[in-house]
Design an enzyme around this catalytic site. Sequence first.
Site, mmCIF file in Angstrom:
data_model
loop_
_atom_site.group_PDB
_atom_site.id
_atom_site.type_symbol
_atom_site.label_atom_id
_atom_site.label_comp_id
_atom_site.label_asym_id
_atom_site.label_seq_id
_atom_site.Cartn_x
_atom_site.Cartn_y
_atom_site.Cartn_z
ATOM 1 N N ASP A 135 -10.813 -1.429 -4.381
ATOM 2 C CA ASP A 135 -9.438 -1.896 -3.762
ATOM 3 C C ASP A 135 -9.457 -3.140 -3.638
ATOM 4 O OD1 ASP A 135 -7.006 -1.138 -3.646
ATOM 5 O OD2 ASP A 135 -7.173 -0.235 -1.688
ATOM 6 N N PHE A 137 -7.143 -6.687 -2.082
ATOM 7 C CA PHE A 137 -6.247 -6.888 -0.959
ATOM 8 C C PHE A 137 -5.552 -8.276 -1.243
ATOM 9 C CE2 PHE A 137 -6.570 -8.858 3.289
ATOM 10 C CZ PHE A 137 -5.829 -8.085 3.901
ATOM 11 N N HIS A 142 1.465 -9.030 2.331
ATOM 12 C CA HIS A 142 0.703 -7.826 3.023
ATOM 13 C C HIS A 142 -0.508 -8.497 3.816
ATOM 14 C CE1 HIS A 142 -1.229 -4.177 3.859
ATOM 15 N NE2 HIS A 142 -2.285 -4.456 3.184
ATOM 16 N N GLU A 208 0.079 3.516 1.498
ATOM 17 C CA GLU A 208 0.156 2.088 1.047
ATOM 18 C C GLU A 208 0.533 2.034 -0.239
ATOM 19 O OE1 GLU A 208 -3.653 -0.083 1.869
ATOM 20 O OE2 GLU A 208 -3.090 -0.252 3.719
ATOM 21 N N GLU A 210 0.652 0.650 -3.826
ATOM 22 C CA GLU A 210 -0.351 0.054 -4.759
ATOM 23 C C GLU A 210 -0.174 0.611 -6.149
ATOM 24 O OE1 GLU A 210 -4.438 -0.317 -3.568
ATOM 25 O OE2 GLU A 210 -3.888 -0.293 -1.585
ATOM 26 N N ASP A 242 -2.874 4.443 -1.349
ATOM 27 C CA ASP A 242 -3.863 4.223 -0.764
ATOM 28 C C ASP A 242 -3.657 4.910 0.938
ATOM 29 O OD1 ASP A 242 -6.352 3.292 0.333
ATOM 30 O OD2 ASP A 242 -5.807 1.488 0.582
ATOM 31 N N ARG A 246 -4.618 4.596 10.491
ATOM 32 C CA ARG A 246 -4.599 3.296 10.909
ATOM 33 C C ARG A 246 -5.384 3.371 12.280
ATOM 34 N NH1 ARG A 246 -3.496 0.519 6.555
ATOM 35 N NH2 ARG A 246 -1.549 0.940 5.954
ATOM 36 N N GLN A 249 -9.211 3.438 11.308
ATOM 37 C CA GLN A 249 -9.442 2.080 10.737
ATOM 38 C C GLN A 249 -9.492 1.025 11.567
ATOM 39 O OE1 GLN A 249 -6.250 0.864 8.016
ATOM 40 N NE2 GLN A 249 -7.592 -0.936 7.421
ATOM 41 N N LYS A 262 -9.912 5.615 4.870
ATOM 42 C CA LYS A 262 -9.525 5.489 3.561
ATOM 43 C C LYS A 262 -9.798 6.554 2.474
ATOM 44 C CE LYS A 262 -7.520 1.166 4.085
ATOM 45 N NZ LYS A 262 -5.919 0.923 3.404
ATOM 46 N N THR A 266 -7.058 9.439 -1.900
ATOM 47 C CA THR A 266 -6.125 8.269 -2.752
ATOM 48 C C THR A 266 -5.594 8.778 -3.820
ATOM 49 O OG1 THR A 266 -8.116 6.721 -2.309
ATOM 50 C CG2 THR A 266 -6.602 6.030 -4.142
ATOM 51 N N GLU A 372 3.358 -2.166 8.098
ATOM 52 C CA GLU A 372 4.249 -3.327 8.255
ATOM 53 C C GLU A 372 5.815 -2.978 8.378
ATOM 54 O OE1 GLU A 372 2.729 -5.486 4.286
ATOM 55 O OE2 GLU A 372 2.005 -3.757 4.325
#
Lengths: 427, 427
Positions: A135, A137, A142, A208, A210, A242, A246, A249, A262, A266, A372
């Site tokens: 994965d 970034f 972001h 997320e 993606e 994804d 949080r 994490q 994570k 997925t 976000e």
Amino acid sequence: MPISANNTNRKSWIEVPVDSDFPIQNIPFGVFITKDDVITIGTRIGDCAIDMGALQQLNYFEGIELTDDMFMQDTLNDFISDGKKTWRLVRNRLAELFDVTNPKLRDNKEHREIVIFNVKYIEMQLPVLIGDYTDFFSNKEHALNVGKIYRDPEHLLSPNWLHIPVAYHGRSSSIIPSGIPVHRPMGQTLPKGEKTPVFGPSRLVDFELEMAFITTDVNVMGENIPINEAEDYIFGMVLLNDWSARDIQKWEYEPLGPFLSKNFATSISPWIITMDALEPFRTKGPKQDPSPLPYLQQKGKNNFDINLEVAIQPENEEPTIVSKSNVKNMYWSMNQQLTHHTSNGCRVNSGDMMGSGTISGPTPDTFGSLLELTFGGKMPIQLNDGSERKFLNDDDTVIMKGFSKNNGVRIGFGELSTKLLPPYVRK
Amino acid sequence: MPISANNTNRKSWIEVPVDSDFPIQNIPFGVFITKDDVITIGTRIGDCAIDMGALQQLNYFEGIELTDDMFMQDTLNDFISDGKKTWRLVRNRLAELFDVTNPKLRDNKEHREIVIFNVKYIEMQLPVLIGDYTDFFSNKEHALNVGKIYRDPEHLLSPNWLHIPVAYHGRSSSIIPSGIPVHRPMGQTLPKGEKTPVFGPSRLVDFELEMAFITTDVNVMGENIPINEAEDYIFGMVLLNDWSARDIQKWEYEPLGPFLSKNFATSISPWIITMDALEPFRTKGPKQDPSPLPYLQQKGKNNFDINLEVAIQPENEEPTIVSKSNVKNMYWSMNQQLTHHTSNGCRVNSGDMMGSGTISGPTPDTFGSLLELTFGGKMPIQLNDGSERKFLNDDDTVIMKGFSKNNGVRIGFGELSTKLLPPYVRK
């Protein structure tokens, strides 16, 4: 070799609903189980799933060099191993076969009944056996948004971010296709102001938004791939969610990166849209400043104009679209990602998958995660049913969509829909 | 079920050299290619490789429930899927068959010639198809040593280290068995005092002395495994060399962890030593303070007394032993690692591999990497040929060994030997 399958004037004898993601110009590849419980490789036009295993048995791929059971398999890995020339021959053949002017299959009722199913009677599977999942970034918006929440304001990006398509290894075993629900994970978190962690259900489960690309066999161990060759090794793309916890994490990720936050799930969309089908939607990416090192320097149009959206659907309610973004927002291109990935000789095989990282745009309505969209849980968003979300509730369904459109042709990814269930209860 | 294969009084009719790692009490499992170019699952006694596919065809596993081609495969995944009861039945059967008092195969010359090969005529393969590879960071001495080099002296350990068996996902595609050479990786690094990275061969290639364990099918997605059940899912162990490019690692690892600095190669020893064979070497681990959260609390002896050593052999020279350590130094046990890994419901399958992280001991001669042995490259070590090393030179071979010994029985892992070649040159 020309991509005749992309001919925008072509129409199919299969009816294609207005605004379908799957006109005859798409011809995606996937794996499904038919109502007769047979697993096969197939494609889709409109709302019809097409059994390519049966097509092969009926000799419709005559003249294309393929192993006898190429499409009678439960993954696309072998087909993808065959390389771009074969992908293109097969996709062009399918376009010709379903062209409104071609009577061969159109007028053979017996064959049509063996080969074509309404999509509501099939069950989509993972399209590939994913040996390794990486994965990235690679979206600057972001990275900046996450920096504003977690990092010091003077250094929103880590020092390497503008030089390296930053990435980490994900977990292949937890990749699931659209439609398979996910359980809210349990885990260790550190309550605010405390020094001792606690164990319990994650309170901050997030999506997320993606995309991911699927590769063919890229290299032998030790070999790097020059950037001008990278795109030859990319088969196609899917939508990717994804899933992220949080709170887990935040407590676990230093010093070795995200792990249990994570790897509980997925999700990917089940139809792989080929790079050939996406060819008409090439566009330039953002200017890269500073210029990357020579091995990552690229020319021309290396991004793709693909519209994305995310909706949240509470139990028994209508979905609310919470974000609209676009793949062209990617700072690092797929070619740069793959080149960087092999720059140290890391082996990349057929069926390996590389996620983009969350794709956000410049404005708040384009952010690709609740982290976000709610500024770290500080400002809840409103859904159409009047409820609010900082993060996801149990029984919420997250729905991602993606499509490109120009010259009257819409090439889409279908839907990636995943329900979040309460924590798993062991029997 | 008793582990009769562990009977310390048993002798084999196959001659076992003094101090062999493979007495009849070991009975490891592996995959090899015979000189007739047949791939098979097998075991080893002394310097003899034993073709278990041939044994099965000759009916020597009669009475044990196995699929017909269980050992005529190129990976152990299916056998490992069958679970602990089957592993034990097969291992006990092999011990009986090769017991000096059993004439059945001993006195059948024709069968012996089909089944038994000198190990110098076989080629060992990877023993399992590794779906996912996780690497832990579970040795406190190593974490402290790395902290002294990279972190602030007040916080040598990250805040989570004493609460979580910290881990990250590795790359399955780059795992290779002993004997396969590795190329020095190319990569981005940031020269000291500079602000702009450069691209070139890594100058700081290092080994990491680790062990890894291989699992059976552990759970369904979402399910966690209680710590008192974890060991039922662990099949056995191998030696692991976690190749590391320290200069690439330093520049890339923030914020998502190691990536290209590690995924160019991970080497493992080819014979899996079963947990049953290691049972006599159980020992207590270090006291855990603070006490871990309840889901990670364990009772009894959960560590293993396994001696480890690393040697560096320059081209055309003798090896020099540069480190001696022991698996009992692990702070977090394998049961804790596996329990933590599934605590969020992450799926773990047959053939998945989990590395321990570098296993260092308390004194400098027990450190498990050159990074630690040379204090970050500040104090070179001396080799027997008079040369010095801060990090590895091209054409150095790194040799790792491991064994346990008590009651006159030595159970060993054989050798993990890997040569470092210069950077790969693309044809």
